[in-house]
Design an enzyme around this catalytic site. Structure first.
Site, PDB file in Angstrom:
ATOM      1  CG  HIS A 194      40.593  45.041  51.154  1.00 36.75           C
ATOM      2  ND1 HIS A 194      40.773  46.405  51.148  1.00 36.75           N
ATOM      3  CD2 HIS A 194      40.632  44.662  49.859  1.00 36.75           C
ATOM      4  CE1 HIS A 194      40.916  46.822  49.905  1.00 36.75           C
ATOM      5  NE2 HIS A 194      40.841  45.785  49.096  1.00 36.75           N
ATOM      6  CD  GLU A 195      40.734  40.916  48.496  1.00 38.22           C
ATOM      7  OE1 GLU A 195      39.899  40.865  47.562  1.00 38.22           O
ATOM      8  OE2 GLU A 195      41.731  41.681  48.472  1.00 38.22           O
ATOM      9  CD  GLU A 247      40.476  49.061  46.927  1.00 36.00           C
ATOM     10  OE1 GLU A 247      40.131  48.041  46.294  1.00 36.00           O
ATOM     11  OE2 GLU A 247      41.350  49.043  47.797  1.00 36.00           O
TER      12      GLU A 247
HETATM   13 ZN    ZN Z   1      40.644  45.945  46.978  1.00 35.83          ZN
END
Ligand code: ZN
Length: 501
Positions: A264-265, A294
């Site tokens: 995710h990061e 995001e």
């Molecule tokens: Zn995030």
């Protein structure tokens, strides 16, 4: 570049340096700083932030902007000089409308509220946080009134994170999503649950770290221009496109937690590493909005990292890394385990499907706080009622309920909806990508991520803040943000996993 545009750039560059220096100090605070450094660090950050703010709201910025605007000739939206003037003007007008007395009041109230929130959460005592939250709501409404808005004060707050979007559009998008999401969650809830016990075992941190780093290096995350460290809450921060830092946290009993947080990061980090270096030291040199940020994180985490083709490539390697825990786990049970859906209390631990309901609940409550239809005192009851209604689970403590997230203590009203906007954006992007790259899944199964990264670089990353989120998405996918791509993806994937008809 004309001389007036160059003068504007020269004025803005040191302001960006001050912000980057503050980001370095914040990164250090969350990773390596000893507890004793907290007080001095707060002062150092406050000095850097206020110095950057004062320089930016100075009359000189307005004068330089006017001169630079006159020097532009019939520019295209992607022209860097025109984008610099347009985006800086937007930031400047927003910043100068908020009186410096209100900026100072808000900053003081936020730091007190964060202390109070930490204590309130530790002691499960909402009443300790309530007066601080009331004050932040009050000051945020004042800020919104000072900035101005289309229909409701929340519009002004949302724009801080999502320029180009208004509340009413988010409400109608979420309504559409909810109509099909709630029946899906109900159907999944009634189906036989997936066994995810294979994910639990003993997974030493050093091996988890090595594996996670090798995966994101395969994606194209450049460790010569970034690094990964450990923090209590995973985050990504950028000091320039050539220095983008990730953090994660490890759970030695669960192999999925740090791995998906790392992926995710890395999605956030790949975005920042992919911004056109020519935009560095300008207000254009970062991700354009939280929803687009995001979307990059969710695209790599869910559409790549939680897919079958991905694990066809990586499960043998993961099994070699953890032969005791995973030696005899096959692809299908593993794939099912990492995609288990289960209504739960905590947003950051929620699965891909129920996550939206956590977001909607927060969005409705904070919008109510700002328009006055929800009072701070009734918040815990409203929270628990909405949890029961949406997810069928009710927290026994406020610490696991209304006090779980840091956002409101930071006065960050308008932030929550960007999580769902980002997830919907990711699904819409991947649909377009699969149209243009029909062999995408085969590439992923070969561990070849270059075609995907190249597409994202070209259509999303390199633009920095030149395009707003709605403009960027329409250029990249040919249409406005909608819920249908994500709904189709979720119904197909989870319907298949849970054997729904
Ligand atoms: Zn995030």
């Amino acid at each position: 570049m004309s001389a007036p545009v160059e003068a504007l750039r020269d004025h803005l560059a040191p302001i960006e340096d001050l912000k980057a220096a503050a980001a370095v100090l914040t990164w250090d605070q969350e990773t390596y700083m000893p507890d004793g450094g907290a007080e001095a660090r707060a002062q150092q950050l406050s000095t850097l932030h206020s110095t950057a703010h004062e320089r930016f709201v100075a009359d000189e910025t307005g004068t330089l902007l006017d001169r630079a605007a006159e020097a532009l000739d019939a520019p295209s939206p992607l022209d860097p000089d025109a984008a610099l003037v347009r985006v800086t003007r937007r930031d400047y007008e927003r910043a100068v409308r908020v009186p410096s007395s209100l900026v100072a009041e808000l900053s003081k109230a936020k730091s007190q509220a964060q202390q109070a929130w930490k204590q309130a959460r530790a002691n499960d005592d909402f009443s300790h946080f309530a007066p601080h939250l009331e004050q932040l709501v009050d000051l945020s409404v004042k800020k919104a009134e000072a900035i101005g808005y289309e229909n409701e004060p929340y519009d002004a707050l949302l724009k801080e994170y999502e320029p180009g979007r208004i509340t009413a559009a988010v409400v109608s998008l979420f309504d559409t999503l909810r109509d099909d999401l709630v029946p899906l969650v109900d159907a999944l809830d009634e189906a036989a649950q997936i066994d995810d016990s294979a994910l639990r075992g003993t997974y030493p941190q050093s091996e988890q770290q090595r594996f996670g780093r090798s995966v994101i290096a395969d994606f194209g995350y450049d460790f010569d221009q970034g690094r990964q460290d450990v923090s209590a809450h995973p985050f990504t921060t950028s000091f320039s496109p050539n220095d983008v830092r990730l953090t994660t946290r490890y759970d030695e009993d669960n192999v999925a937690s740090a791995l998906f947080s790392t992926i995710h990061e890395a999605g956030h980090g790949l975005y920042e590493q992919g911004i056109d270096p020519a935009l560095a030291r300008t207000p254009l040199g970062e991700g354009t909005s939280l929803s687009i940020h995001e979307s990059q994180a969710r695209l790599w985490e869910n559409h790549v990292g939680r897919s079958r083709p991905f694990w066809r490539h990586y499960l043998p390697r993961l099994r070699e890394t953890f032969p005791d825990a995973l030696g005899d786990v096959d692809l299908e049970p593993f794939y099912r385990a990492i995609n288990r859906v289960e209504p739960s209390l905590i947003r950051v631990e929620a699965d891909e499907v129920t996550y939206h309901l956590h977001v909607m609940l927060r969005f409705e409550l904070e919008r109510g706080l700002i328009d006055g239809s929800v009072s701070v005192n009734e918040l815990p009851d409203r929270w628990n009622a909405a949890m029961d209604d949406y997810l069928g689970v009710v927290p026994e403590t406020d610490a696991n309920g209304v006090l779980q997230d840091v956002h409101w203590s930071q006065g960050a009203f308008g932030y929550f909806p960007t999580y769902t906007l980002g997830t919907l954006t990711a699904a819409q992007l991947i649909e377009s990508i699969e149209d243009e790259l029909p062999n995408l899944r085969a590439h992923v199964a070969d561990g070849d991520f270059a075609p995907l990264l190249d597409w994202l670089r070209a259509h999303v990353h390199r633009h920095g803040r030149k395009l707003t989120a709605p403009d960027l998405l329409e250029r990249a996918t040919g249409r406005k943000l909608a819920a249908d791509s994500w709904l189709a993806y979720a119904q197909n994937k989870f319907g298949g996993l849970y054997g729904l008809s």
